[in-house]
Motif scaffolding. Structure first.
Motif, short mmCIF file in Angstrom:
data_model
loop_
_atom_site.label_atom_id
_atom_site.label_comp_id
_atom_site.label_asym_id
_atom_site.label_seq_id
_atom_site.Cartn_x
_atom_site.Cartn_y
_atom_site.Cartn_z
N ALA A 170 0.85 -1.19 0.00
CA ALA A 170 0.00 0.00 0.00
C ALA A 170 0.88 1.23 0.00
CB ALA A 170 -0.91 0.01 1.22
N TYR A 171 0.61 2.16 -0.91
CA TYR A 171 1.36 3.41 -1.03
C TYR A 171 0.42 4.56 -0.74
CZ TYR A 171 3.59 7.36 -3.50
OH TYR A 171 4.10 8.60 -3.84
N SER A 172 0.77 5.36 0.27
CA SER A 172 -0.14 6.43 0.71
C SER A 172 -0.20 7.61 -0.23
CB SER A 172 0.29 6.93 2.09
OG SER A 172 1.48 7.70 2.00
N ALA A 173 0.87 7.83 -1.04
CA ALA A 173 1.05 9.10 -1.75
C ALA A 173 1.00 10.23 -0.73
CB ALA A 173 0.02 9.26 -2.86
N ASP A 174 0.44 11.39 -1.07
CA ASP A 174 0.37 12.52 -0.14
C ASP A 174 -1.04 12.58 0.45
OD1 ASP A 174 2.91 13.03 -0.97
OD2 ASP A 174 2.51 15.05 -1.74
N ALA A 176 -3.46 13.52 4.35
CA ALA A 176 -3.65 13.64 5.78
C ALA A 176 -4.33 12.37 6.28
CB ALA A 176 -4.49 14.87 6.09
N MET A 177 -4.58 12.29 7.56
CA MET A 177 -5.32 11.16 8.12
C MET A 177 -6.70 11.09 7.45
SD MET A 177 -3.57 9.55 10.55
CE MET A 177 -4.50 8.97 11.97
N THR A 178 -7.12 9.89 7.09
CA THR A 178 -8.39 9.71 6.41
C THR A 178 -8.89 8.28 6.61
OG1 THR A 178 -9.45 9.58 4.22
CG2 THR A 178 -7.06 9.28 4.30
N PRO A 179 -10.22 8.09 6.69
CA PRO A 179 -10.75 6.73 6.78
C PRO A 179 -10.42 5.87 5.56
CG PRO A 179 -12.41 8.34 7.43
CD PRO A 179 -11.27 9.11 6.84
N SER A 180 -9.97 6.50 4.46
CA SER A 180 -9.62 5.74 3.27
C SER A 180 -8.50 4.74 3.51
CB SER A 180 -9.20 6.70 2.14
OG SER A 180 -10.27 7.51 1.74
N PHE A 181 -7.73 4.92 4.59
CA PHE A 181 -6.66 3.97 4.88
C PHE A 181 -7.20 2.57 5.15
CE2 PHE A 181 -3.72 7.56 5.48
CZ PHE A 181 -2.61 7.04 4.81
N GLU A 182 -8.44 2.46 5.57
CA GLU A 182 -9.01 1.13 5.77
C GLU A 182 -9.02 0.35 4.46
OE1 GLU A 182 -13.13 -1.04 7.34
OE2 GLU A 182 -12.95 1.15 7.37
N HIS A 183 -9.35 1.02 3.36
CA HIS A 183 -9.39 0.37 2.05
C HIS A 183 -7.99 0.26 1.45
CE1 HIS A 183 -13.72 0.75 2.22
NE2 HIS A 183 -13.59 2.04 2.45
N LEU A 184 -7.13 1.24 1.74
CA LEU A 184 -5.80 1.24 1.15
C LEU A 184 -4.87 0.25 1.84
CD1 LEU A 184 -3.87 2.84 -0.89
CD2 LEU A 184 -3.05 3.97 1.18
N ALA A 185 -4.86 0.27 3.16
CA ALA A 185 -3.79 -0.38 3.91
C ALA A 185 -4.22 -1.60 4.71
CB ALA A 185 -3.14 0.63 4.86
N GLY A 186 -5.51 -1.91 4.75
CA GLY A 186 -5.98 -3.00 5.58
C GLY A 186 -5.24 -4.31 5.31
N ASP A 187 -4.55 -4.85 6.34
CA ASP A 187 -3.84 -6.14 6.28
C ASP A 187 -2.75 -6.16 5.21
OD1 ASP A 187 -5.35 -7.33 8.35
OD2 ASP A 187 -6.97 -7.75 6.95
N ALA A 188 -2.21 -5.00 4.85
CA ALA A 188 -1.15 -4.97 3.84
C ALA A 188 0.14 -5.56 4.41
CB ALA A 188 -0.91 -3.54 3.38
N ASP A 189 0.91 -6.20 3.54
CA ASP A 189 2.22 -6.70 3.96
C ASP A 189 3.20 -5.57 4.18
OD1 ASP A 189 2.07 -9.82 3.64
OD2 ASP A 189 1.04 -8.97 1.90
N LEU A 191 3.33 -1.12 4.08
CA LEU A 191 2.75 0.20 3.87
C LEU A 191 3.88 1.19 3.64
CD1 LEU A 191 0.52 2.39 3.88
CD2 LEU A 191 0.72 2.44 6.38
N LEU A 192 3.91 1.79 2.46
CA LEU A 192 4.84 2.87 2.12
C LEU A 192 4.11 4.17 2.40
CD1 LEU A 192 7.50 3.89 0.78
CD2 LEU A 192 6.32 3.67 -1.43
N ALA A 193 4.45 4.81 3.51
CA ALA A 193 3.66 5.95 3.98
C ALA A 193 4.54 7.19 4.11
CB ALA A 193 3.03 5.65 5.34
N GLU A 194 4.00 8.31 3.66
CA GLU A 194 4.73 9.55 3.83
C GLU A 194 4.86 9.87 5.33
OE1 GLU A 194 3.32 13.39 3.72
OE2 GLU A 194 1.32 12.91 2.96
N ALA A 195 5.98 10.48 5.67
CA ALA A 195 6.22 10.96 7.03
C ALA A 195 6.84 12.35 6.92
CB ALA A 195 7.13 10.00 7.79
N THR A 196 6.13 13.21 6.22
CA THR A 196 6.65 14.53 5.88
C THR A 196 6.86 15.40 7.11
OG1 THR A 196 5.33 14.35 3.85
CG2 THR A 196 6.28 16.50 4.35
#
Length: 270
Positions: A170-174, A176-189, A191-196
């Motif tokens: 799962a790649y977050s791109a850019d 903020a916090m969002t409920p969309s992470f449930e669909h993007l990152a759920g149970d991913a092996d 997570l490539l997440a920005e930490a700007t």
């Protein structure tokens, strides 16, 4: 091909937020898959590396901020000078972006009289098969399923969930916090997440802090976390005990799994 070569892996081409610095290209990540490879974003400095990826099957652009898309034209021009029998690479871009990219190409014609028939003047038709993706609609490419997930950023932006051979990146791109992470990152092996940021975003720009990335990884059952999209790359900030290491420590306050820090040319296995 061995079984190990079927295992998806991630190579960081660039991980700088904003404009590149020496040795630190802007955003660009190559995902190696059993049927080829896909490039997630193509910011400044990424094209020189991506043009040598013989297995490149597709490019996915998360959004149209220049640090995520500007080198797409440079990559296309580089590919245009390679073997003419090379098949087109599919460029999956946000809704409305295809016309913008064609206009960008026309600003830099080979001839002083304007765009002509040469492939470098027709990057987004003759080199790339340019396709506008729809958020939420999965795409099959290179033996993988790539699902664009709408995130929360100043411009419309999608993260990408890449699933292949029973594993998921799962790649977050850019965002903020969002409920969309449930669909993007759920149970991913992985997570490539920005930490700007070092602190949560108090503006409407839409970025994550490292602590928030750690919270997301823990909340959605991620097995590994790679922090990326560094706001600074000066020597003091990158010291072994400097701010980049501290970002990992901030994430570790919330997530007990594997945490890595993105560095150009490093490869991570899912």
């Amino acid at each position: 091909m061995t079984i190990a070569s079927h295992v998806p892996r991630l190579t960081v081409y660039g991980c700088r937020a904003g404009m590149p610095e020496p040795g630190w290209p802007s955003s660009g990540y190559l995902v190696h898959l059993r049927g080829g490879a896909v490039l997630l974003d193509c910011g400044p400095g990424v094209a020189a590396k991506a043009a040598t990826a013989a297995e490149l099957s597709a490019v996915f652009v998360s959004h149209m901020h220049v640090d995520h898309c500007l080198d797409l034209l440079t990559l296309g021009k580089a590919l245009a000078y390679q073997a003419r029998d090379r098949r087109r690479v599919t460029a999956y871009v946000p809704p409305g972006a295809a016309a913008t990219l064609r206009q960008l190409n026309e600003l830099f014609p080979l001839s002083p009289h304007g765009p002509g028939p040469h492939r470098t003047d027709r990057v987004f038709s003759d080199v790339f098969d340019t396709v506008e993706y729809a958020p939420g609609e999965p795409i099959e490419v290179a033996g993988a399923t790539v699902q664009p997930v709408l995130m929360r950023h100043r411009l419309p932006c999608c993260g990408f969930r890449v699933s292949s051979n029973g594993q998921t990146l799962a790649y977050s791109a850019d965002t903020a916090m969002t409920p969309s992470f449930e669909h993007l990152a759920g149970d991913a092996d992985l997570l490539l997440a920005e930490a700007t940021l070092t602190e949560p975003d108090s503006t409407e720009h839409g970025h994550l802090s490292a602590s928030e990335a750690g919270q997301i990884a823990a909340r959605y059952g991620v097995r590994g976390l790679v922090l990326t999209h560094w706001a600074h790359t000066d020597h003091a900030w990158l010291a072994a005990q400097g701010e980049r290491a501290a970002q990992g420590e901030r994430a570790a306050q919330h997530f007990s799994g594997r945490i890595d820090l993105a560095v150009p040319d490093h490869t991570f296995h899912l």
